[in-house]
Scaffold this motif. Structure first.
Motif, mmCIF file in Angstrom:
data_model
loop_
_atom_site.group_PDB
_atom_site.id
_atom_site.type_symbol
_atom_site.label_atom_id
_atom_site.label_comp_id
_atom_site.label_asym_id
_atom_site.label_seq_id
_atom_site.Cartn_x
_atom_site.Cartn_y
_atom_site.Cartn_z
ATOM 1 N N ALA A 114 0.595 -1.220 0.133
ATOM 2 C CA ALA A 114 0.254 -0.338 0.265
ATOM 3 C C ALA A 114 1.167 1.440 0.540
ATOM 4 O O ALA A 114 0.576 2.543 0.117
ATOM 5 N N GLY A 115 2.082 1.188 0.002
ATOM 6 C CA GLY A 115 2.871 2.231 -0.004
ATOM 7 C C GLY A 115 3.233 3.079 1.525
ATOM 8 O O GLY A 115 4.191 3.688 1.441
ATOM 9 N N ALA A 116 2.857 1.969 1.916
ATOM 10 C CA ALA A 116 2.572 2.692 3.789
ATOM 11 C C ALA A 116 4.593 2.350 3.965
ATOM 12 O O ALA A 116 5.101 1.653 4.065
ATOM 13 N N THR A 117 4.696 3.609 5.460
ATOM 14 C CA THR A 117 5.637 2.811 6.081
ATOM 15 C C THR A 117 5.208 2.187 7.468
ATOM 16 O O THR A 117 4.847 2.119 8.023
ATOM 17 N N VAL A 118 6.735 1.395 7.246
ATOM 18 C CA VAL A 118 6.105 0.131 7.929
ATOM 19 C C VAL A 118 7.210 0.303 9.516
ATOM 20 O O VAL A 118 8.424 0.390 9.310
ATOM 21 N N THR A 119 7.330 0.346 10.558
ATOM 22 C CA THR A 119 8.033 1.614 11.526
ATOM 23 C C THR A 119 8.139 0.139 12.770
ATOM 24 O O THR A 119 6.897 -0.425 13.010
ATOM 25 N N PRO A 120 9.238 -1.008 13.179
ATOM 26 C CA PRO A 120 9.021 -1.687 14.328
ATOM 27 C C PRO A 120 9.016 -0.438 15.645
ATOM 28 O O PRO A 120 9.850 0.218 16.051
ATOM 29 N N ILE A 121 8.039 -1.205 16.903
ATOM 30 C CA ILE A 121 8.739 -0.392 17.745
ATOM 31 C C ILE A 121 9.105 -1.828 19.019
ATOM 32 O O ILE A 121 8.348 -2.772 19.532
#
Length: 284
Positions: A114-121
């Motif tokens: 979807a073109g989203a940013t994926v960020t790990p927490i």
């Protein structure tokens, strides 16, 4: 979305936050994780009821959406559309880090599409928690998640693992633990085990020993289990002909079938049921 001059602006995709939650002790949740859970538009949770308990503890009111193996086909598109519209989503599982033995990786792939940013927490994980206290000197480790439920598949995987030397981390439920320990005892009798039970919880236990010793120790398993298995050098497994020859000796000495099968299985490195079956074959 319109710009100040009236032109149409494209929406900027939102962010998927992969948030690690406590595996037991609620104090293990990071301040950053708590902030993200409070700020996102949607919390995608393995089980909404479990997620709401955590959110109530944090005094957070959030919109929760169920996302698990049973409903991910229909829920993925909904979350994908939310991300495309610019919403931020926090992905959490019941405990620990999403993406290990749960459908989290599927949602991550959908977010990337979807073109989203994926960020790990980052945060709690039963696998890394057990590895940190195992005392195993290694640069490589294999994390296989939950072992297969079917005995044939589980034993096949364990047989493959017995050929390696790197530590293996697996999860197991209390009602299958003894079956798994029996399989490990049959296939990797000289392996070393580190067993984490109820890690970070009130009745936490870190146990070390051989598979056979583990069967004795965990006679009535309770809680959630994480296993670290170091294969080591396994004894040579006897061929069918060698097993049959040993059984003939036992029979000629008047040893009962069940006792003979148990004795030969222990020496041959073969499952007792398989040796018992060979005895039965020999009698026909």
């Amino acid at each position: 979305m319109l710009a100040a001059d009236g032109s149409i602006l494209s929406r900027v995709p939102g962010t998927l936050y992969v948030v690690a939650t406590p595996i037991g002790n609620l104090e293990d949740l990071s301040a950053r994780a708590a902030r993200v859970l409070a700020e996102v538009e949607i919390v995608a949770a393995e089980r909404v009821q479990t997620a709401k308990k955590l959110l109530r503890h944090l005094a957070i009111e959030a919109r929760c959406l169920s996302y698990n193996d049973r409903n991910k086909r229909r829920t993925t598109e909904r979350l994908q559309n939310a991300l495309r519209a610019g919403d931020s989503v926090a992905l959490i599982c019941d405990a620990g880090t999403p993406g290990l033995s749960d459908p989290g990786q599927d949602l991550v792939a959908a977010a990337v599409e979807a073109g989203a940013t994926v960020t790990p927490i980052p945060g709690p994980s039963a696998a890394t928690a057990l590895l940190s206290v195992a005392g195993t000197r290694t640069r490589t480790v294999t994390i296989i998640g939950f072992l297969p439920k079917r005995m044939a598949e589980r034993r096949g995987l364990l047989a493959t693992l017995s050929k390696g030397t790197d530590p293996v981390i697996a999860f197991e439920s209390p009602h299958r633990l003894r079956q798994t320990l029996t399989d490990i005892t049959d296939l990797l009798p000289t392996a070393q085990l580190v067993v984490g039970r109820e890690i970070t919880k009130l009745h936490e236990e870190i146990w070390r020993g051989t598979p056979g010793e583990a069967l004795v120790h965990f006679s009535s398993p309770r809680g959630e289990f994480t296993l670290l298995l170091v294969p080591g050098d396994q004894p040579r497994v006897w061929s069918d002909d060698e097993v049959r020859a040993a059984l003939l000796v036992q029979r000629d000495n008047g040893v009962r079938r069940s006792k003979a099968a148990a004795a030969v299985a222990a020496a041959a490195g073969r499952p007792r049921q398989a040796v018992y079956a060979l005895w039965a074959t020999e009698q026909h």
